[in-house]
Structures are given as C-alpha cells and as structure tokens.
Design an enzyme around this catalytic site. Structure first.
Site, PDB file in Angstrom:
ATOM      1  N   LYS A   1       0.826  -1.215   0.000  1.00  0.00           N
ATOM      2  CA  LYS A   1       0.000   0.000   0.000  1.00  0.00           C
ATOM      3  C   LYS A   1       0.860   1.264   0.000  1.00  0.00           C
ATOM      4  CE  LYS A   1      -2.208  -1.677   3.625  1.00  0.00           C
ATOM      5  NZ  LYS A   1      -1.788  -3.085   3.587  1.00  0.00           N
ATOM      6  N   ILE A   2       1.903   1.282   0.842  1.00  0.00           N
ATOM      7  CA  ILE A   2       2.704   2.508   0.975  1.00  0.00           C
ATOM      8  C   ILE A   2       3.692   2.639  -0.187  1.00  0.00           C
ATOM      9  CG2 ILE A   2       4.420   3.692   2.413  1.00  0.00           C
ATOM     10  CD1 ILE A   2       2.984   2.345   4.866  1.00  0.00           C
TER      11      ILE A   2
ATOM     12  N   ASP B   1       9.801  -6.721  -5.073  1.00  0.00           N
ATOM     13  CA  ASP B   1       8.756  -7.252  -4.198  1.00  0.00           C
ATOM     14  C   ASP B   1       8.417  -8.649  -4.714  1.00  0.00           C
ATOM     15  OD1 ASP B   1       6.153  -7.877  -3.000  1.00  0.00           O
ATOM     16  OD2 ASP B   1       6.004  -5.749  -2.486  1.00  0.00           O
TER      17      ASP B   1
ATOM     18  N   CYS C   1       8.976  -2.593   2.952  1.00  0.00           N
ATOM     19  CA  CYS C   1       8.565  -3.979   3.214  1.00  0.00           C
ATOM     20  C   CYS C   1       8.425  -4.152   4.731  1.00  0.00           C
ATOM     21  CB  CYS C   1       9.595  -4.956   2.653  1.00  0.00           C
ATOM     22  SG  CYS C   1      11.261  -4.700   3.276  1.00  0.00           S
ATOM     23  N   PRO C   2       7.647  -5.134   5.165  1.00  0.00           N
ATOM     24  CA  PRO C   2       7.551  -5.374   6.610  1.00  0.00           C
ATOM     25  C   PRO C   2       8.841  -5.996   7.133  1.00  0.00           C
ATOM     26  CG  PRO C   2       6.297  -7.025   5.402  1.00  0.00           C
ATOM     27  CD  PRO C   2       6.823  -6.078   4.372  1.00  0.00           C
TER      28      PRO C   2
ATOM     29  N   THR D   1      11.347   4.374   6.176  1.00  0.00           N
ATOM     30  CA  THR D   1      10.180   4.724   7.008  1.00  0.00           C
ATOM     31  C   THR D   1       9.428   3.453   7.381  1.00  0.00           C
ATOM     32  OG1 THR D   1       8.741   5.057   5.076  1.00  0.00           O
ATOM     33  CG2 THR D   1       9.886   7.000   5.926  1.00  0.00           C
ATOM     34  N   SER D   2      10.085   2.286   7.244  1.00  0.00           N
ATOM     35  CA  SER D   2       9.370   1.032   7.492  1.00  0.00           C
ATOM     36  C   SER D   2       9.597   0.510   8.913  1.00  0.00           C
ATOM     37  CB  SER D   2       9.745  -0.010   6.451  1.00  0.00           C
ATOM     38  OG  SER D   2       8.901  -1.120   6.593  1.00  0.00           O
ATOM     39  N   ARG D   3      10.708  -0.173   9.139  1.00  0.00           N
ATOM     40  CA  ARG D   3      11.034  -0.655  10.477  1.00  0.00           C
ATOM     41  C   ARG D   3      12.545  -0.569  10.655  1.00  0.00           C
ATOM     42  NH1 ARG D   3       6.609   0.210  11.668  1.00  0.00           N
ATOM     43  NH2 ARG D   3       5.003  -1.170  12.503  1.00  0.00           N
TER      44      ARG D   3
ATOM     45  N   ASP E   1      12.781   7.376   9.610  1.00  0.00           N
ATOM     46  CA  ASP E   1      11.699   7.651  10.553  1.00  0.00           C
ATOM     47  C   ASP E   1      11.642   6.557  11.609  1.00  0.00           C
ATOM     48  OD1 ASP E   1       9.307   9.177  11.317  1.00  0.00           O
ATOM     49  OD2 ASP E   1       8.192   7.382  10.731  1.00  0.00           O
TER      50      ASP E   1
ATOM     51  N   GLU F   1      14.889   2.062  18.637  1.00  0.00           N
ATOM     52  CA  GLU F   1      14.027   3.218  18.922  1.00  0.00           C
ATOM     53  C   GLU F   1      13.162   3.053  20.164  1.00  0.00           C
ATOM     54  OE1 GLU F   1      11.615   3.215  15.239  1.00  0.00           O
ATOM     55  OE2 GLU F   1       9.878   2.818  16.524  1.00  0.00           O
TER      56      GLU F   1
ATOM     57  N   HIS G   1       9.564   8.288  14.269  1.00  0.00           N
ATOM     58  CA  HIS G   1       8.414   7.429  13.960  1.00  0.00           C
ATOM     59  C   HIS G   1       7.122   8.249  13.907  1.00  0.00           C
ATOM     60  CE1 HIS G   1       7.466   2.907  13.942  1.00  0.00           C
ATOM     61  NE2 HIS G   1       6.531   3.546  13.271  1.00  0.00           N
TER      62      HIS G   1
HETATM   63  P1  NAD Z   1       1.781  -3.889   2.841  1.00  0.00           P
HETATM   64  O1  NAD Z   1       1.581  -5.174   3.537  1.00  0.00           O
HETATM   65  O2  NAD Z   1       0.643  -3.272   2.086  1.00  0.00           O
HETATM   66  O3  NAD Z   1       3.003  -4.035   1.803  1.00  0.00           O
HETATM   67  C1  NAD Z   1       4.217  -4.649   2.119  1.00  0.00           C
HETATM   68  C2  NAD Z   1       4.819  -5.186   0.811  1.00  0.00           C
HETATM   69  O4  NAD Z   1       6.143  -5.659   1.108  1.00  0.00           O
HETATM   70  C3  NAD Z   1       4.047  -6.369   0.215  1.00  0.00           C
HETATM   71  O5  NAD Z   1       3.753  -6.114  -1.143  1.00  0.00           O
HETATM   72  C4  NAD Z   1       4.996  -7.556   0.379  1.00  0.00           C
HETATM   73  O6  NAD Z   1       4.883  -8.491  -0.680  1.00  0.00           O
HETATM   74  C5  NAD Z   1       6.340  -6.855   0.363  1.00  0.00           C
HETATM   75  N1  NAD Z   1       7.430  -7.611   0.982  1.00  0.00           N
HETATM   76  C6  NAD Z   1       7.384  -8.472   2.019  1.00  0.00           C
HETATM   77  N2  NAD Z   1       8.633  -8.904   2.316  1.00  0.00           N
HETATM   78  C7  NAD Z   1       9.475  -8.324   1.422  1.00  0.00           C
HETATM   79  C8  NAD Z   1      10.866  -8.356   1.216  1.00  0.00           C
HETATM   80  N3  NAD Z   1      11.668  -9.085   2.011  1.00  0.00           N
HETATM   81  N4  NAD Z   1      11.391  -7.625   0.205  1.00  0.00           N
HETATM   82  C9  NAD Z   1      10.596  -6.874  -0.582  1.00  0.00           C
HETATM   83  N5  NAD Z   1       9.260  -6.776  -0.425  1.00  0.00           N
HETATM   84  C10 NAD Z   1       8.713  -7.492   0.569  1.00  0.00           C
HETATM   85  O7  NAD Z   1       2.341  -2.887   3.931  1.00  0.00           O
HETATM   86  P2  NAD Z   1       2.303  -1.291   3.913  1.00  0.00           P
HETATM   87  O8  NAD Z   1       1.011  -0.816   4.474  1.00  0.00           O
HETATM   88  O9  NAD Z   1       2.740  -0.794   2.588  1.00  0.00           O
HETATM   89  O10 NAD Z   1       3.414  -0.969   5.025  1.00  0.00           O
HETATM   90  C11 NAD Z   1       4.769  -1.308   4.807  1.00  0.00           C
HETATM   91  C12 NAD Z   1       5.522  -1.172   6.100  1.00  0.00           C
HETATM   92  O11 NAD Z   1       5.567   0.198   6.492  1.00  0.00           O
HETATM   93  C13 NAD Z   1       4.872  -1.872   7.313  1.00  0.00           C
HETATM   94  O12 NAD Z   1       5.207  -3.247   7.366  1.00  0.00           O
HETATM   95  C14 NAD Z   1       5.473  -1.131   8.465  1.00  0.00           C
HETATM   96  O13 NAD Z   1       6.679  -1.777   8.855  1.00  0.00           O
HETATM   97  C15 NAD Z   1       5.814   0.241   7.883  1.00  0.00           C
HETATM   98  N6  NAD Z   1       4.996   1.335   8.451  1.00  0.00           N
HETATM   99  C16 NAD Z   1       5.630   2.383   9.029  1.00  0.00           C
HETATM  100  C17 NAD Z   1       4.899   3.429   9.550  1.00  0.00           C
HETATM  101  C18 NAD Z   1       5.554   4.650  10.147  1.00  0.00           C
HETATM  102  O14 NAD Z   1       4.877   5.449  10.808  1.00  0.00           O
HETATM  103  N7  NAD Z   1       6.839   4.869   9.953  1.00  0.00           N
HETATM  104  C19 NAD Z   1       3.497   3.386   9.514  1.00  0.00           C
HETATM  105  C20 NAD Z   1       2.888   2.291   8.886  1.00  0.00           C
HETATM  106  C21 NAD Z   1       3.641   1.268   8.364  1.00  0.00           C
END
Ligand code: NAD
Length: 335
Positions: free
Chosen positions: A156-157, A176, A206-207, A233-235, A259, A264, A296
């Site tokens: 999604k992001i 991906d 990615c997560p 901005t992921s983890r 982020d 953290e 974050h």
């Molecule tokens: P999502 O589940 O919609 O998309 C994640 C994508 O990553 C999927 O398409 C999946 O196939 C892909 N993926 C999984 N493992 C992978 C890998 N090893 N290599 C490449 N791609 C891989 O999730 P989203 O809503 O887009 O969110 C993504 C991440 O953003 C979340 O997991 C979370 O860690 C992070 N996040 C951060 C904040 C923030 O405030 N900083 C807020 C929300 C989410």
C-alpha cells in the site's frame, strides 16, 4: 469490553475516545503511558483486551502473563506486527488483530518529505536563514527528475511512493516478491541486486520479518551507487545502523533519511530533551549533516489517527460480538 491501552499518548486518548463515543455499545478504556513489557503486563489485570503500538513488547513472556490475567485479545494500533510472538499467542489462545489499512498516504507523503528535505538540504537551509545567513554555499541539490528510485516493498505505501515519485519524472525500479499490477504499468520490477546497483534513491517499504533483518548491511551497501540516498520509514531493524554509519563516513552513502531506528523503543515517543542519551550509535548518526531523523511520525496525520481509532474499535466490537475478524493476524509456520 474492558481494554488496557498501552503506550497511550494524549492523541491516542483523543482519537479513541472520540470514536468510542459514537459506538452503540462503547468500550471501557484504561490508558497507560508505559510500554507493555513483562514488567508492566500486570496493569492489564481485569481487562479482556490490551491495545498496543509499535514498540510494545508482545513476546512470549508478556503473552504468558496476559493469558494468566484472562486477556483474550491483543489489538494493535498499527499495521506491522513484528513485535508480537504470534506462535505464543496461538498456543495461549490469544487472538491478535491489527490496523491493516489506514491512510497509506500518511507514510508515503512523509517518505517523499524526507527525500526532498535531504536533496534540497532544507533542514540546513531553515537553520541558516533563521541565523540571518543567506549564503547558498553547501546547499546545492539535484533534480529528482530523471533519477532512479528503488522501492523495496510495493504494497500500500510503496505503491503510493512510486506513483508520487513517477510524478517527479523519476524512473522506478521495484523489488517485491508479489509485484503490484497498478505500479507495474509505470515501474520496472527487478531483482534486489539490480535495484541496489542502479538506484540513486533507495526507499524501504517492506515489513520486518524473521528473514529480512539487516536487509541493508555492509554487503548490500557495497552494491549501491556511490552517494546513494537511503530512506527508511518502514522498520528500524531492516537496517544495520553501524554499517550505514560506515557507509556515510566513506562517502558510499550520500544521504540518509529515517523515521525508524533499530533501537528506537528506548528513545522514541517521549521527551528526552533533559536527558543524556546513552545510545552512542544514535548520537553519532544524528551528528552527520546529511542525515535527517524523524521519530516514527510518518503515520502521524489526523486522517491516519481517525482510521486507526475506527478500525481498533471495529476489531474490539467484532471480537466481543463474535463476528468475523477482518484484521486478524494469525500464526503461519511457513512464513
Ligand atoms: P503492505 O503489507 O501493504 O506491503 C508490504 C509489501 O512488502 C508487500 O507487497 C509484500 O509483498 C512486500 N514484501 C514483504 N517482504 C518483502 C521483502 N523481504 N522484500 C521486498 N518486499 C517485501 O504494507 P504497507 O502498508 O505498505 O506498510 C509497509 C511497512 O511500512 C509496514 O510493514 C510497516 O513496517 C511500515 N509502516 C511504518 C509506519 C511509520 O509510521 N513509519 C506506519 C505504517 C507502516
């Protein structure tokens, strides 16, 4: 339901209470500012559910205590669930739900904000002008138009980040295991190796899983273009921070925008301005002029908080009324 809300800040109360008032059968929230850990789990006594956020420790030790107290539901106010031991939860009969779908624009737009801030050195320009220093030396940026942006994770992001960057005239390289059809029309899906070696800007979406900790490490940094911009901005644990610091010092990495940070949980979401920070790695990282750190906050828009509160209440009500759980997270031994 009676719910103990951990890591509860004023904005969590504000948005959860506002959404709760509109409920046919409101829930009863007890708010605790502290992180959920094995040491604080006893605060959940008398509650059927706990509501937690990104840095709460929902490992096996915490879950065992929660189960003994009669807690049957852990509901996350976030999308990522890397802080939950899903296997232990399943063994203990505790259900886990999350907010799988809240404004992805919040995080995507913040990501683009970090890219622009670093590229045009806005963080330095802001301080200079406030100091009546109107010189431009050292502030030169580069056009995003024509750059190659590497997006790791196009859910999604990542998809929205791609669409925004395409609007700047960037070329998109994506990695991906499950390519996104909408993005494939304007992007090239490649191997991780190709993305790492071709991208001018690399951004992680990615997560965090058991298999991709320190995805960005000495070896993958060595594959990148010299002077690359790295955005996370992921983890935090997706990145080996010490390797990034070496990359910055050698010039291999030209810009870093984060982020999230791997350690953290002892820093973010609190005011430590009167405290001596003990984390030398963090302090060194933030001393570099080409590093921008936010704590974050990428999710932190009014829209996202409204979505998070609404879905959290839906998760609680569905669990209480034994309706199908749309946002349940279950243990999958194959992942
Ligand atoms: P999502 O589940 O919609 O998309 C994640 C994508 O990553 C999927 O398409 C999946 O196939 C892909 N993926 C999984 N493992 C992978 C890998 N090893 N290599 C490449 N791609 C891989 O999730 P989203 O809503 O887009 O969110 C993504 C991440 O953003 C979340 O997991 C979370 O860690 C992070 N996040 C951060 C904040 C923030 O405030 N900083 C807020 C929300 C989410």
């Amino acid at each position: 339901m009676k719910v103990a809300v951990f890591s509860a800040k004023s904005y969590d109360r504000q948005f959860l209470d506002a959404a709760n008032v509109a409920q046919h059968q409101p829930h009863s929230f007890s708010y605790y500012d502290v992180l959920l850990t094995p040491q604080t789990a006893s605060l959940a006594q008398g509650n059927e559910a706990v509501c937690v956020f990104v840095n709460d420790d929902v490992g096996a030790a915490t879950l065992q205590q929660l189960a003994a107290l009669g807690v049957r539901l852990v509901t996350l106010r976030c999308n990522g669930f890397n802080n939950v031991d899903l296997r232990a939860a399943a063994d203990l009969g505790i259900t886990v739900t999350r907010v799988s779908n809240y404004s992805p624009y919040s995080v995507a737009e913040h990501t683009v904000g970090l890219i622009l801030m670093l590229n045009r050195k806005l963080h330095r320009a802001y301080n200079r002008v406030r100091d009546d220093n109107f010189a431009l030396d050292g502030l030169m940026g580069f056009d995003l138009h024509g750059c190659t942006v590497g997006i790791i994770g196009t859910g999604k992001i990542g998809r929205i980040v791609g669409q925004i960057m395409a609007g700047f005239g960037c070329r998109l390289y994506c990695y991906d295991p499950y390519p996104n059809e909408a993005l494939a029309a304007i992007a090239t899906y490649t191997s991780l190796d190709t993305l790492l070696s071709e991208a001018d800007i690399i951004t992680l979406h990615c997560p965090l899983t058991d298999t991709n900790q320190h995805l960005i490490n000495h070896d993958t940094i060595a594959q990148m273009k010299r002077g690359v911009m790295l955005i996370n901005t992921s983890r935090g644990k997706l990145v080996d921070t010490k390797a990034v610091i070496e990359g910055i010092k050698s010039g291999q990495i030209g810009y870093v925008g984060i982020d999230v940070y791997e350690e953290e949980d002892s820093l973010f979401f609190q005011d430590l301005s009167d405290t001596i920070i003990q984390d030398d790695t963090f302090q060194l990282l933030q001393s570099f002029p080409n590093v921008v750190i936010t704590a974050h906050q990428a999710f932190f828009t009014r829209n996202a908080l409204e979505d998070i509160a609404a879905t959290t209440l839906e998760n609680l009500s569905h669990f209480e009324q034994r309706l199908p759980l749309i946002h349940e997270v279950t243990y999958n031994p194959d992942l």
